[in-house]
Scaffold this motif. Structure first.
Motif, mmCIF file in Angstrom:
data_model
loop_
_atom_site.group_PDB
_atom_site.id
_atom_site.type_symbol
_atom_site.label_atom_id
_atom_site.label_comp_id
_atom_site.label_asym_id
_atom_site.label_seq_id
_atom_site.Cartn_x
_atom_site.Cartn_y
_atom_site.Cartn_z
ATOM 1 N N VAL A 321 0.832 -1.199 0.000
ATOM 2 C CA VAL A 321 0.000 0.000 0.000
ATOM 3 C C VAL A 321 0.872 1.257 0.000
ATOM 4 C CG1 VAL A 321 -1.634 1.339 1.387
ATOM 5 C CG2 VAL A 321 -1.963 -1.121 1.103
ATOM 6 N N ARG A 322 1.947 1.213 0.747
ATOM 7 C CA ARG A 322 2.868 2.354 0.804
ATOM 8 C C ARG A 322 3.468 2.638 -0.567
ATOM 9 N NH1 ARG A 322 8.564 2.359 3.908
ATOM 10 N NH2 ARG A 322 9.019 4.579 3.892
ATOM 11 N N LEU A 323 3.860 1.600 -1.283
ATOM 12 C CA LEU A 323 4.432 1.767 -2.618
ATOM 13 C C LEU A 323 3.410 2.376 -3.567
ATOM 14 C CD1 LEU A 323 6.728 1.296 -4.648
ATOM 15 C CD2 LEU A 323 5.813 -1.003 -5.011
ATOM 16 N N LEU A 324 2.172 1.871 -3.539
ATOM 17 C CA LEU A 324 1.123 2.385 -4.418
ATOM 18 C C LEU A 324 0.850 3.856 -4.132
ATOM 19 C CD1 LEU A 324 -1.095 1.923 -6.534
ATOM 20 C CD2 LEU A 324 -2.603 1.181 -4.680
ATOM 21 N N SER A 325 0.858 4.240 -2.869
ATOM 22 C CA SER A 325 0.567 5.624 -2.495
ATOM 23 C C SER A 325 1.649 6.586 -2.972
ATOM 24 C CB SER A 325 0.414 5.727 -0.970
ATOM 25 O OG SER A 325 -0.607 4.875 -0.507
ATOM 26 N N VAL A 326 2.901 6.171 -2.880
ATOM 27 C CA VAL A 326 3.984 7.035 -3.360
ATOM 28 C C VAL A 326 3.912 7.185 -4.878
ATOM 29 C CG1 VAL A 326 6.479 7.314 -3.509
ATOM 30 C CG2 VAL A 326 5.461 6.474 -1.421
ATOM 31 N N LEU A 327 3.511 6.134 -5.577
ATOM 32 C CA LEU A 327 3.325 6.234 -7.027
ATOM 33 C C LEU A 327 2.260 7.273 -7.357
ATOM 34 C CD1 LEU A 327 3.495 2.485 -8.168
ATOM 35 C CD2 LEU A 327 5.019 4.331 -8.892
ATOM 36 N N ILE A 328 1.167 7.261 -6.601
ATOM 37 C CA ILE A 328 0.113 8.248 -6.814
ATOM 38 C C ILE A 328 0.643 9.655 -6.575
ATOM 39 C CG2 ILE A 328 -2.116 9.078 -5.945
ATOM 40 C CD1 ILE A 328 -2.822 6.163 -5.334
ATOM 41 N N ALA A 329 1.421 9.827 -5.504
ATOM 42 C CA ALA A 329 1.988 11.140 -5.204
ATOM 43 C C ALA A 329 2.921 11.608 -6.310
ATOM 44 C CB ALA A 329 2.731 11.092 -3.869
ATOM 45 N N ALA A 330 3.734 10.706 -6.833
ATOM 46 C CA ALA A 330 4.678 11.073 -7.891
ATOM 47 C C ALA A 330 3.949 11.542 -9.149
ATOM 48 C CB ALA A 330 5.587 9.891 -8.209
ATOM 49 N N LEU A 331 2.806 10.921 -9.445
ATOM 50 C CA LEU A 331 2.060 11.262 -10.659
ATOM 51 C C LEU A 331 1.244 12.538 -10.501
ATOM 52 C CD1 LEU A 331 0.818 7.686 -11.660
ATOM 53 C CD2 LEU A 331 2.662 9.001 -12.721
ATOM 54 N N THR A 332 0.869 12.877 -9.277
ATOM 55 C CA THR A 332 -0.012 14.027 -9.061
ATOM 56 C C THR A 332 0.694 15.250 -8.495
ATOM 57 O OG1 THR A 332 -0.592 13.200 -6.843
ATOM 58 C CG2 THR A 332 -1.997 12.520 -8.689
ATOM 59 N N MET A 333 1.948 15.118 -8.094
ATOM 60 C CA MET A 333 2.630 16.206 -7.400
ATOM 61 C C MET A 333 2.769 17.443 -8.273
ATOM 62 S SD MET A 333 6.144 15.901 -5.216
ATOM 63 C CE MET A 333 5.633 14.321 -4.558
ATOM 64 N N ASP A 334 3.019 17.254 -9.571
ATOM 65 C CA ASP A 334 3.178 18.394 -10.461
ATOM 66 C C ASP A 334 1.843 18.843 -11.050
ATOM 67 O OD1 ASP A 334 5.950 19.021 -10.392
ATOM 68 O OD2 ASP A 334 6.366 17.168 -11.474
ATOM 69 N N LEU A 335 0.761 18.156 -10.706
ATOM 70 C CA LEU A 335 -0.567 18.546 -11.170
ATOM 71 C C LEU A 335 -1.364 19.197 -10.045
ATOM 72 C CD1 LEU A 335 -1.440 15.338 -13.252
ATOM 73 C CD2 LEU A 335 -0.593 17.528 -14.111
ATOM 74 N N ALA A 336 -1.467 18.513 -8.909
ATOM 75 C CA ALA A 336 -2.236 19.036 -7.779
ATOM 76 C C ALA A 336 -1.466 20.063 -6.982
ATOM 77 C CB ALA A 336 -2.669 17.881 -6.872
ATOM 78 N N GLY A 337 -0.154 19.988 -6.993
ATOM 79 C CA GLY A 337 0.653 20.888 -6.189
ATOM 80 C C GLY A 337 1.061 20.269 -4.876
ATOM 81 N N ARG A 338 2.078 20.855 -4.251
ATOM 82 C CA ARG A 338 2.630 20.288 -3.016
ATOM 83 C C ARG A 338 1.686 20.490 -1.829
ATOM 84 N NH1 ARG A 338 5.667 20.082 -7.597
ATOM 85 N NH2 ARG A 338 7.860 20.646 -7.322
ATOM 86 N N LYS A 339 1.130 21.691 -1.676
ATOM 87 C CA LYS A 339 0.366 22.014 -0.478
ATOM 88 C C LYS A 339 -0.922 21.196 -0.377
ATOM 89 C CE LYS A 339 0.268 25.976 1.454
ATOM 90 N NZ LYS A 339 0.180 27.387 1.878
ATOM 91 N N VAL A 340 -1.588 20.998 -1.487
ATOM 92 C CA VAL A 340 -2.826 20.216 -1.461
ATOM 93 C C VAL A 340 -2.549 18.801 -0.951
ATOM 94 C CG1 VAL A 340 -4.635 19.192 -2.886
ATOM 95 C CG2 VAL A 340 -3.936 21.553 -3.285
ATOM 96 N N LEU A 341 -1.493 18.196 -1.459
ATOM 97 C CA LEU A 341 -1.156 16.841 -1.029
ATOM 98 C C LEU A 341 -0.731 16.807 0.431
ATOM 99 C CD1 LEU A 341 0.755 15.451 -4.153
ATOM 100 C CD2 LEU A 341 -1.556 14.902 -3.395
ATOM 101 N N LEU A 342 -0.049 17.850 0.899
ATOM 102 C CA LEU A 342 0.334 17.900 2.311
ATOM 103 C C LEU A 342 -0.893 17.991 3.216
ATOM 104 C CD1 LEU A 342 3.454 20.272 2.253
ATOM 105 C CD2 LEU A 342 3.443 17.825 2.746
ATOM 106 N N PHE A 343 -1.885 18.793 2.824
ATOM 107 C CA PHE A 343 -3.124 18.889 3.598
ATOM 108 C C PHE A 343 -3.836 17.537 3.671
ATOM 109 C CE2 PHE A 343 -3.247 23.625 2.767
ATOM 110 C CZ PHE A 343 -3.233 23.987 4.106
ATOM 111 N N VAL A 344 -4.001 16.910 2.512
ATOM 112 C CA VAL A 344 -4.689 15.615 2.463
ATOM 113 C C VAL A 344 -3.925 14.574 3.269
ATOM 114 C CG1 VAL A 344 -5.425 13.752 0.920
ATOM 115 C CG2 VAL A 344 -5.757 16.133 0.243
#
Length: 507
Positions: A321-344
């Motif tokens: 699960v940890r691996l899958l979540s980091v993959l999601i973060a890598a794909l969305t970090m330049d789209l959603a932005g850093r702060k949104v992901l930090l809040f979530v």
């Protein structure tokens, strides 16, 4: 005009020009996709993070095995188990301290390669251990290598990556660390503990081989006056068809303005101390969420709670699960932005830690708790609710809550903290400041990991999780008040923002 990093509405704010040359923005993503060399260089470097993640959770299956060992020289008591689990973080702190010197003395690439020496020696000691001292020394050496790579690899990756994909590539250190942890959990189902140490040597050797053919960071080369070598390195990273002269001039101009090291007097200047403070506090909060003790004692935590599945299987599932979540973060970090992901991320971790604490306090406990592998003492158990055999879907709560916590951490506060550290630190202080951040981070991790078992034995397993939940609330507030949005900005643009003084981070 682009918005300022913190979204300030300032009419005369012109840190970032309206129409910069196309290289750092529009063409960066396409150029990187066309040029696989920057991806290869990133992969070669982050193999060090794979080894780091593998070594970090090495104790998860090994501590229960050694607590049942019939060899008196290797049998672990609770006190010895806490040292075996936590001494890695002391080594990592020493590695972070050494990075403050090596990062600027040897350069990013050579510092990463140097980490292979203590890493290989540490695995060899643990594989051939005949006493506790060999286990502790091996664990310390692998921790030293992990702390060194933790400070050097994010800086190297951020300095070779184009701005358009720096978020995705900046997540790869955390991604590879997670993949290393998952590999350990998976191999732990198949191999005895000595062979797990032997297997840890493989990524170290591959890293050395690949990095031998990779260039150093162009920014580091320019800071050492090796301009021609820096231009060749940048041209190699961007591809033969790319026009790198504008980017090279921008980097060169930034390096020339900061040709000397930061003095203690200059370090008090707002444009230097603020980004360092942001990076440092983020690293402290990252550790205080509880990630290191949870990963180090993951299987033992499951041993001490009523769970439906075998603890070894639970640990492997959490790793996936940890691996899958980091993959999601890598794909969305330049789209959603850093702060949104930090809040979530912080919100998810808060819910997960609170759920775990409430389940442990009010829920069922194992019918026959293992007095050695479990975390809690029998005296505390006598004061708790009656023991119950794991039955029904309620006993899936520890697994699901831990999966939720790991997912939240891995999609935000895990990778983004490393990325922002390498993005916001000023170039003149980047080597020393990144080492300082890693040092503080791992000293905090040592305190948490060493005190985790005594706190559990004295107050109960639920208490640490309630504390971690409270820290997650603090992280939410800190993100809203102090963390900049760096999506799509070049390192030079980010540094220019801190120099404007239009809006302070630490109000």
């Amino acid at each position: 005009m682009q918005e300022p990093l913190l979204g300030a509405e300032v009419p005369d704010y012109d840190t970032f020009p309206e129409k910069p040359p196309p290289l750092p923005g529009d063409r960066a993503r396409v150029g990187t996709l066309q040029n696989k060399r920057v991806l290869l260089a990133t992969f070669a470097a982050v193999l060090g993070n794979f080894s780091f993640g593998y070594a970090l959770v090495y104790t998860s299956p090994v501590i229960p095995a050694l607590e049942h060992s019939l060899d008196p020289d290797l049998h672990l008591t609770k006190s010895q188990a806490s040292w075996f689990g936590s001494v890695f973080t002391l080594g990592a702190a020493a590695g972070g301290l050494s990075a403050m010197i090596l990062n600027d003395l040897l350069g990013r690439k050579l510092s990463i390669m140097f980490s292979a020496v203590p890493s290989a020696a540490g695995y060899a000691l643990m594989a051939g251990a005949h006493g506790l001292w060999m286990l502790l020394l091996g664990r310390t050496l692998t921790g030293f290598a992990g702390g060194l790579t933790a400070a050097c690899i994010p800086v190297y990756v951020s300095e070779i990556a184009p701005p358009g994909v720096r978020g995705a590539l900046g997540a790869t250190p955390q991604l590879m660390a997670v993949f290393g942890s998952l590999s350990l959990y998976a191999l732990g189902l198949l191999l005895p503990w000595r062979w797990l140490a032997v297997a840890g040597e493989a990524p170290v050797l591959v890293m050395i081989l690949l990095l031998s053919f990779m260039p150093n960071s162009p920014r580091f080369l320019l800071s050492r006056g090796r301009d021609e070598e820096a231009l060749r390195a940048l041209a190699w990273l961007r591809g033969t068809d790319a026009d790198v002269h504008w980017e090279f001039e921008q980097i060169q101009d930034n390096v020339r303005r900061q040709s000397s090291r930061v003095s203690w007097a200059e370090a008090r200047a707002p444009h230097v101390c603020r980004p360092i403070a942001v990076a440092l506090l983020m690293r402290l909060l990252q550790q205080l969420t509880g990630i290191t003790p949870i990963l180090v004692y993951l299987q033992s935590i499951f041993d001490s709670t009523a769970v439906l599945l075998p603890p070894k299987d639970d640990a492997a599932i959490v790793g996936a699960v940890r691996l899958l979540s980091v993959l999601i973060a890598a794909l969305t970090m330049d789209l959603a932005g850093r702060k949104v992901l930090l809040f979530v991320s912080a919100a998810i971790m808060f819910a997960a830690n609170l759920t775990l604490g409430l389940y442990i306090h009010f829920g069922p406990r194992p019918l026959s708790p293992n007095s050695t592998a479990g975390l809690e003492s029998e005296s505390w158990g006598d004061l708790a609710q009656p023991l119950a055999a794991p039955a029904g879907y309620l006993t899936l709560v520890p697994l699901l809550a831990t999966m939720l916590f790991i997912m939240g951490y891995a999609m935000g506060w895990g990778p983004i903290t490393w990325l922002l550290m390498s993005e916001v630190l000023p170039l003149r202080a980047r080597g020393v400041a990144s080492g300082l951040c890693v040092l503080a981070s791992w000293l905090t991790a040592f305190v948490l990991t060493k005190s985790f078992l005594p706190v559990v034995s004295t107050f109960g397993l639920q208490v640490p999780f309630f504390f971690f939940a409270a820290i997650c609330l603090v992280s939410l507030v800190f993100t809203g008040c102090c963390v900049p949005e760096t999506k799509g900005r070049s390192l030079e643009q980010i540094e220019s923002f801190f120099r404007t003084g239009r809006r302070s981070f630490l109000r």
